[in-house]
Scaffold this active site. Structure first.
Site, PDB file in Angstrom:
ATOM      1  N   GLU A 317       0.693  -1.175   0.066  1.00  0.00           N
ATOM      2  CA  GLU A 317      -0.061   0.030   0.083  1.00  0.00           C
ATOM      3  C   GLU A 317       0.820   1.203  -0.104  1.00  0.00           C
ATOM      4  O   GLU A 317       0.528   2.345  -0.446  1.00  0.00           O
ATOM      5  CB  GLU A 317      -1.028  -0.181   1.204  1.00  0.00           C
ATOM      6  CG  GLU A 317      -2.104   0.888   0.977  1.00  0.00           C
ATOM      7  CD  GLU A 317      -3.375   0.565   2.127  1.00  0.00           C
ATOM      8  OE1 GLU A 317      -3.846  -0.533   2.025  1.00  0.00           O
ATOM      9  OE2 GLU A 317      -3.326   1.598   2.926  1.00  0.00           O
ATOM     10  N   HIS A 346       6.143 -27.145   2.521  1.00  0.00           N
ATOM     11  CA  HIS A 346       5.185 -28.269   2.012  1.00  0.00           C
ATOM     12  C   HIS A 346       4.235 -27.747   0.957  1.00  0.00           C
ATOM     13  O   HIS A 346       3.256 -28.456   0.938  1.00  0.00           O
ATOM     14  CB  HIS A 346       4.876 -29.200   3.102  1.00  0.00           C
ATOM     15  CG  HIS A 346       5.771 -29.699   3.903  1.00  0.00           C
ATOM     16  ND1 HIS A 346       6.097 -31.142   3.866  1.00  0.00           N
ATOM     17  CD2 HIS A 346       6.338 -29.112   4.959  1.00  0.00           C
ATOM     18  CE1 HIS A 346       7.060 -31.145   4.867  1.00  0.00           C
ATOM     19  NE2 HIS A 346       7.516 -30.067   5.425  1.00  0.00           N
ATOM     20  N   LYS A 451     -13.105   2.413  -2.146  1.00  0.00           N
ATOM     21  CA  LYS A 451     -14.187   2.840  -1.389  1.00  0.00           C
ATOM     22  C   LYS A 451     -15.164   3.322  -2.282  1.00  0.00           C
ATOM     23  O   LYS A 451     -16.512   3.050  -2.026  1.00  0.00           O
ATOM     24  CB  LYS A 451     -13.550   3.586  -0.161  1.00  0.00           C
ATOM     25  CG  LYS A 451     -12.811   2.914   0.874  1.00  0.00           C
ATOM     26  CD  LYS A 451     -12.243   3.876   2.023  1.00  0.00           C
ATOM     27  CE  LYS A 451     -11.405   3.246   2.613  1.00  0.00           C
ATOM     28  NZ  LYS A 451     -10.718   3.807   3.738  1.00  0.00           N
TER      29      LYS A 451
HETATM   30  O1  PA5 Z   1      -3.423   2.236   5.664  1.00  0.00           O
HETATM   31  C1  PA5 Z   1      -4.180   2.724   5.336  1.00  0.00           C
HETATM   32  O2  PA5 Z   1      -4.355   4.133   5.116  1.00  0.00           O
HETATM   33  C2  PA5 Z   1      -5.784   1.938   5.029  1.00  0.00           C
HETATM   34  O3  PA5 Z   1      -5.365   0.573   4.802  1.00  0.00           O
HETATM   35  C3  PA5 Z   1      -6.741   2.076   6.325  1.00  0.00           C
HETATM   36  O4  PA5 Z   1      -6.164   1.749   7.287  1.00  0.00           O
HETATM   37  C4  PA5 Z   1      -8.054   1.291   5.851  1.00  0.00           C
HETATM   38  O5  PA5 Z   1      -8.461   1.607   4.574  1.00  0.00           O
HETATM   39  C5  PA5 Z   1      -8.955   1.650   7.003  1.00  0.00           C
HETATM   40  O6  PA5 Z   1      -9.248   2.835   7.177  1.00  0.00           O
HETATM   41  P1  PA5 Z   1     -10.006   3.430   8.269  1.00  0.00           P
HETATM   42  O7  PA5 Z   1      -8.906   3.252   9.547  1.00  0.00           O
HETATM   43  O8  PA5 Z   1     -10.296   5.006   7.917  1.00  0.00           O
HETATM   44  O9  PA5 Z   1     -11.281   2.797   8.390  1.00  0.00           O
END
Ligand code: PA5
Length: 525
Positions: A317, A346, A451
């Protein structure tokens, strides 16, 4: 090989940690050749830690390093807020453990953590790395999806126990659909059990977010802040990770101390003294700075199983970006996967040894097997732990023999300090690598786009239901329905939604199967 090892094995004894890059195959003088790139990365990191807007796309500072060294935060107010929050977490956990804060049925024994992505992966990893089911102060459960069946499995485990279950809803934005849905489902379960959800609920979220407002309105037991200068995937040492860990009974001070110690080492602007710089440089060399090879995480320890999943998010990410900081299309990233050794031997290690050479491995070696003595499991007196080490060393040799590169990280044992240190090691390596390739590691436009994409699909679904409901019994193929709704470019989506709706007992949309299946008709019963 031994001489290569001596030259490329860096041990940081105070951290009880070592990194071996001897099997990376760095060309001669590589470190010197890359000194300008490294110097820039050290400088970028210094300015990030000093409070620069290191996340320009979101116009935000990037402050996860301050979480374990609040005195480094750029303002006194931030420093105080970090320290105050950690104290508040410890004191809240103590109140829960003592029963001062309790549920309708008495002392809270269970902890249900609702969150996704960065609001779940760190807590899940730390809970399984450091916890001891049955002995922890609270039993921990997670809802990290909007899968109804997955939720049912967790709710089944908590059947009859919600009165002694504390639920933490974690969402930085406070409006992510998955945790929002899971919270609504959880509220329904408490209600069905005759319980007031708010009396069993805590929120970890940005101040003023939708979730924060709800927590205030409904009177949740407590609220903990999630700051805009901490990214989801680097929030393990904010309330996101510290609160569930403290409630589980884990030593969060040691977790922070381990990360802080690694941070000190990874601030040193000299590659051979900086394990994160060594790691990032190995990634750069092995993937040609373009993600040409995948990173396989192979911890030889069951407790580190979820580290691969955690790193998958942290690295992919952060580094998986379409554009660089100058706006050029670069489609960067490094693919990460893994599980644990020797179990993986395995499974997919067959391909690593003999198949396509499109990866490099990261072995994680843990020197201590267990706290107590082990029984011998063979005639030579070897133990299960000796076998585990043997498998690690044997697989590493086999990969090297076949020209497959690897890095080895060694820790003495899996404890709060070493887990904190491992998290900090990779966080900094991601920061360095992002600087090498000139991208913003701290935003996630792809996640945000995902989203929004779901929201537009759900709008189509709502229109389909509304239309079918207005003419009950009348049958439409996906094509006919799409035409009626002016959705000619989305016939496939209409078809898929129709099939899903008609399989669900929730709505009255029904299907009459046809052959071929894409001619199935849908109607409202
Ligand atoms: O690392 C990130 O920014 C994302 O993976 C968020 O953690 C994830 O989309 C969840 O977002 P939020 O904490 O706003 O619900």
């Amino acid at each position: 090989m031994w001489s290569d090892f001596k030259e490329n094995y860096f041990s940081f004894d105070a951290l009880k940690f070592a990194i071996d890059v001897s099997r990376v195959g760095f060309p001669k003088n590589y470190f010197e050749d890359k000194s300008a790139m490294l110097d820039k990365a050290f400088a970028d990191m210094r300015s990030l830690e000093a409070g620069a807007i290191a996340n320009p796309d979101e116009n935000r500072m990037v402050g996860h390093y301050w979480l374990r060294a609040p005195q480094l935060a750029p303002t006194e107010a931030l420093c105080e807020e970090i320290a105050k929050t950690t104290e508040a977490i410890l004191s809240f956990a103590a109140d829960v453990h003592s029963g001062k804060v309790s549920g309708t049925a008495g002392v809270f024994k269970n902890l249900l953590c609702v969150g996704i992505g960065g609001s779940a992966l760190g807590p899940q990893f730390v809970a399984s790395a450091l916890g001891m089911p049955g002995k922890d102060k609270m039993a921990v459960y997670f809802l990290d999806n909007t899968d109804p069946d997955g939720m049912d499995a967790v709710f089944a485990a908590l059947e009859g126990k919600l009165g002694e279950t504390l639920t933490i809803v974690t969402s930085k934005s406070g409006s992510t659909p998955e945790p929002s849905n899971a919270m609504i489902e959880t509220m329904a379960r408490y209600r069905a059990a005759g319980l007031d959800f708010a009396r069993h609920a805590v929120a970890v979220t940005g101040v003023g977010s939708q979730l924060d407002k709800k927590a205030v309105e409904e009177g949740f037991i407590a609220r903990f802040p999630m700051w805009d200068w901490v990214g989801g995937r680097t929030s393990e040492m904010a309330a996101v990770g510290l609160l569930p860990a403290a409630l589980q009974g884990l030593d969060i001070r040691l977790l922070l101390a381990g990360a802080a110690a690694m941070d000190c080492q990874t601030r040193v602007p000299a590659v051979k003294e900086n394990p994160s710089a060594l790691l990032a440089l190995a990634w750069y060399y092995l993937t040609a700075g373009k993600g040409e090879k995948d990173m396989v995480i192979l911890p030889y320890k069951d407790r580190l199983l979820l580290f691969a999943r955690y790193l998958q998010q942290l690295i992919m990410e952060s580094l998986g970006k379409e554009k660089d900081l100058a706006g050029n299309v670069v489609n960067q990233g490094i693919s990460v996967y893994g599980n644990k050794g020797s179990t993986d031997q395995h499974a997919y290690v067959q391909q690593l040894r003999e198949g396509v050479n499109n990866f490099f491995a990261t072995f994680i070696e843990v020197l201590k097997d267990r706290e107590t003595a082990s029984v011998p499991v063979n005639a030579d007196g070897a133990t299960s732990g000796d076998f585990l080490e043997g498998f690690l060393l044997g697989t590493r040799e086999a990969l090297t023999e076949k020209g497959r590169a690897s890095v080895t990280l060694t820790i003495e044992s899996v404890d709060a300090a070493s887990v904190g240190a491992l998290i900090a090691l990779f966080e900094r390596a991601v920061g360095f690598y992002a600087s090498f390739i000139g991208i913003n590691a701290y935003h996630q436009p792809g996640v945000e786009a995902g989203k929004k994409a779901a929201a537009s699909i759900l709008k189509i679904q709502a229109r389909m239901i509304e239309f079918l409901k207005a003419c009950p019994g009348e049958k439409f193929t996906a094509e006919a329905l799409a035409e009626k709704l002016n959705l000619e470019n989305s016939v496939e989506i209409v078809f898929k939604l129709g099939m899903h709706l008609s399989a669900s007992p929730t709505t009255s949309v029904t299907a009459t199967p046809q052959t071929p299946a894409y001619n199935t008709t849908f109607f409202y019963k």
